[in-house]
Design a protein around this motif. Sequence first.
Motif, short mmCIF file in Angstrom:
data_model
loop_
_atom_site.label_atom_id
_atom_site.label_comp_id
_atom_site.label_asym_id
_atom_site.label_seq_id
_atom_site.Cartn_x
_atom_site.Cartn_y
_atom_site.Cartn_z
N HIS A 4 23.09 47.76 38.52
CA HIS A 4 24.08 47.66 37.44
C HIS A 4 25.30 46.86 37.90
CE1 HIS A 4 26.70 48.86 34.13
NE2 HIS A 4 27.58 49.23 35.05
N PHE A 5 25.87 47.26 39.04
CA PHE A 5 27.07 46.60 39.53
C PHE A 5 26.79 45.19 40.03
CE2 PHE A 5 28.44 51.10 39.98
CZ PHE A 5 29.47 51.04 39.07
N TYR A 6 25.67 45.00 40.71
CA TYR A 6 25.33 43.67 41.22
C TYR A 6 25.12 42.68 40.08
CZ TYR A 6 23.28 39.93 43.93
OH TYR A 6 23.02 38.71 44.49
N ASP B 269 26.23 36.12 39.77
CA ASP B 269 26.36 34.70 39.46
C ASP B 269 27.78 34.16 39.59
OD1 ASP B 269 23.61 34.44 38.87
OD2 ASP B 269 23.94 35.21 36.85
N LEU B 270 28.69 34.98 40.10
CA LEU B 270 30.08 34.55 40.23
C LEU B 270 30.30 33.77 41.52
CD1 LEU B 270 31.96 37.83 39.21
CD2 LEU B 270 31.30 35.91 37.75
N ASN B 271 31.13 32.75 41.46
CA ASN B 271 31.53 32.08 42.70
C ASN B 271 32.67 32.89 43.31
OD1 ASN B 271 34.01 31.26 41.52
ND2 ASN B 271 33.06 29.41 40.71
N LEU C 56 34.77 35.86 41.55
CA LEU C 56 34.63 37.23 42.07
C LEU C 56 35.99 37.82 42.43
CD1 LEU C 56 32.96 39.62 42.93
CD2 LEU C 56 32.51 38.47 45.11
N ARG C 57 36.83 37.02 43.06
CA ARG C 57 38.18 37.51 43.38
C ARG C 57 38.93 37.89 42.11
NH1 ARG C 57 40.34 36.78 48.47
NH2 ARG C 57 39.00 35.72 49.96
N GLU C 58 38.83 37.06 41.08
CA GLU C 58 39.50 37.35 39.81
C GLU C 58 38.93 38.62 39.17
OE1 GLU C 58 42.39 37.07 37.16
OE2 GLU C 58 42.18 35.72 38.87
N TYR C 59 37.62 38.76 39.22
CA TYR C 59 36.96 39.94 38.66
C TYR C 59 37.46 41.21 39.35
CZ TYR C 59 33.20 43.17 37.41
OH TYR C 59 32.48 44.25 36.96
N LEU C 60 37.54 41.16 40.67
CA LEU C 60 38.02 42.33 41.42
C LEU C 60 39.48 42.64 41.10
CD1 LEU C 60 36.26 41.63 44.82
CD2 LEU C 60 35.57 43.28 43.06
N LYS C 61 40.29 41.59 40.94
CA LYS C 61 41.69 41.80 40.55
C LYS C 61 41.76 42.47 39.18
CE LYS C 61 43.60 37.88 43.05
NZ LYS C 61 44.20 36.55 42.92
N TRP D 231 41.61 46.02 42.00
CA TRP D 231 41.49 46.05 43.46
C TRP D 231 42.78 45.47 44.03
CZ3 TRP D 231 36.86 45.54 46.96
CH2 TRP D 231 35.77 46.24 46.47
N ASP D 232 43.24 46.02 45.14
CA ASP D 232 44.39 45.47 45.85
C ASP D 232 43.98 44.17 46.52
OD1 ASP D 232 46.09 47.61 45.25
OD2 ASP D 232 45.38 48.76 46.97
N GLU D 233 44.91 43.23 46.59
CA GLU D 233 44.65 41.94 47.25
C GLU D 233 44.19 42.15 48.69
OE1 GLU D 233 44.06 38.04 47.03
OE2 GLU D 233 45.12 39.02 45.40
N GLU D 234 44.78 43.12 49.34
CA GLU D 234 44.44 43.44 50.73
C GLU D 234 42.97 43.86 50.84
OE1 GLU D 234 45.87 47.18 53.17
OE2 GLU D 234 47.48 45.72 52.94
N ASP D 235 42.50 44.66 49.91
CA ASP D 235 41.11 45.11 49.91
C ASP D 235 40.14 43.97 49.61
OD1 ASP D 235 41.84 47.73 50.53
OD2 ASP D 235 41.96 48.30 48.41
N ILE D 236 40.55 43.08 48.72
CA ILE D 236 39.72 41.91 48.40
C ILE D 236 39.59 41.03 49.63
CG2 ILE D 236 39.55 39.82 47.00
CD1 ILE D 236 41.02 41.42 44.76
N ASP D 237 40.71 40.78 50.29
CA ASP D 237 40.68 39.96 51.51
C ASP D 237 39.79 40.61 52.57
OD1 ASP D 237 42.33 38.05 50.37
OD2 ASP D 237 44.16 38.88 51.27
N TRP D 238 39.92 41.91 52.73
CA TRP D 238 39.10 42.64 53.70
C TRP D 238 37.61 42.45 53.38
CZ3 TRP D 238 35.57 46.52 52.66
CH2 TRP D 238 34.99 47.11 53.77
N LEU D 239 37.25 42.53 52.12
CA LEU D 239 35.86 42.39 51.71
C LEU D 239 35.33 41.02 52.12
CD1 LEU D 239 33.48 43.67 50.15
CD2 LEU D 239 34.42 42.61 48.10
N PHE D 240 36.08 39.98 51.87
CA PHE D 240 35.63 38.64 52.21
C PHE D 240 35.66 38.38 53.71
CE2 PHE D 240 36.10 38.05 47.69
CZ PHE D 240 35.08 37.15 47.40
N ASP D 241 36.65 38.88 54.40
CA ASP D 241 36.72 38.72 55.84
C ASP D 241 35.57 39.45 56.53
OD1 ASP D 241 38.99 37.17 55.61
OD2 ASP D 241 40.37 38.82 56.06
N ARG D 242 35.22 40.59 55.99
CA ARG D 242 34.16 41.42 56.53
C ARG D 242 32.81 40.70 56.47
NH1 ARG D 242 31.03 44.23 53.80
NH2 ARG D 242 29.95 46.08 54.39
N GLU D 243 32.60 39.96 55.41
CA GLU D 243 31.32 39.28 55.22
C GLU D 243 31.11 38.14 56.20
OE1 GLU D 243 28.74 40.17 53.25
OE2 GLU D 243 29.96 41.95 52.96
#
Length: 70
Positions: free
Chosen positions: A34-36, A41-43, A47-52, A56-68
């Motif tokens: 469901h969530f995936y 299909d987002l770039n 995806l960052r805009e969707y999470l915002k 989602w906090d900007e810090e958490d979004i950055d963490w998610l991308f840095d983690r990957e």
Amino acid sequence: MAIDLEEVKKTYADNEAEDALSDYKYAFQVLYEHFYDYVKDLNEEELREYLKDLNWDEEDIDWLFDREET
């Protein structure tokens, strides 16, 4: 007497949802899909805009991308 097809469908969905909660792996898979589906299909920018938009906090979004990257 005619059956109420919509009522039959609702009863089926209700029973399946209730049964799904007793099987953790099945419930997880349904929720994951469901969530995936929302993001598959987002770039990166979308995806960052969707999470915002989901508050989602900007810090958490950055963490998610840095983690990957690791």
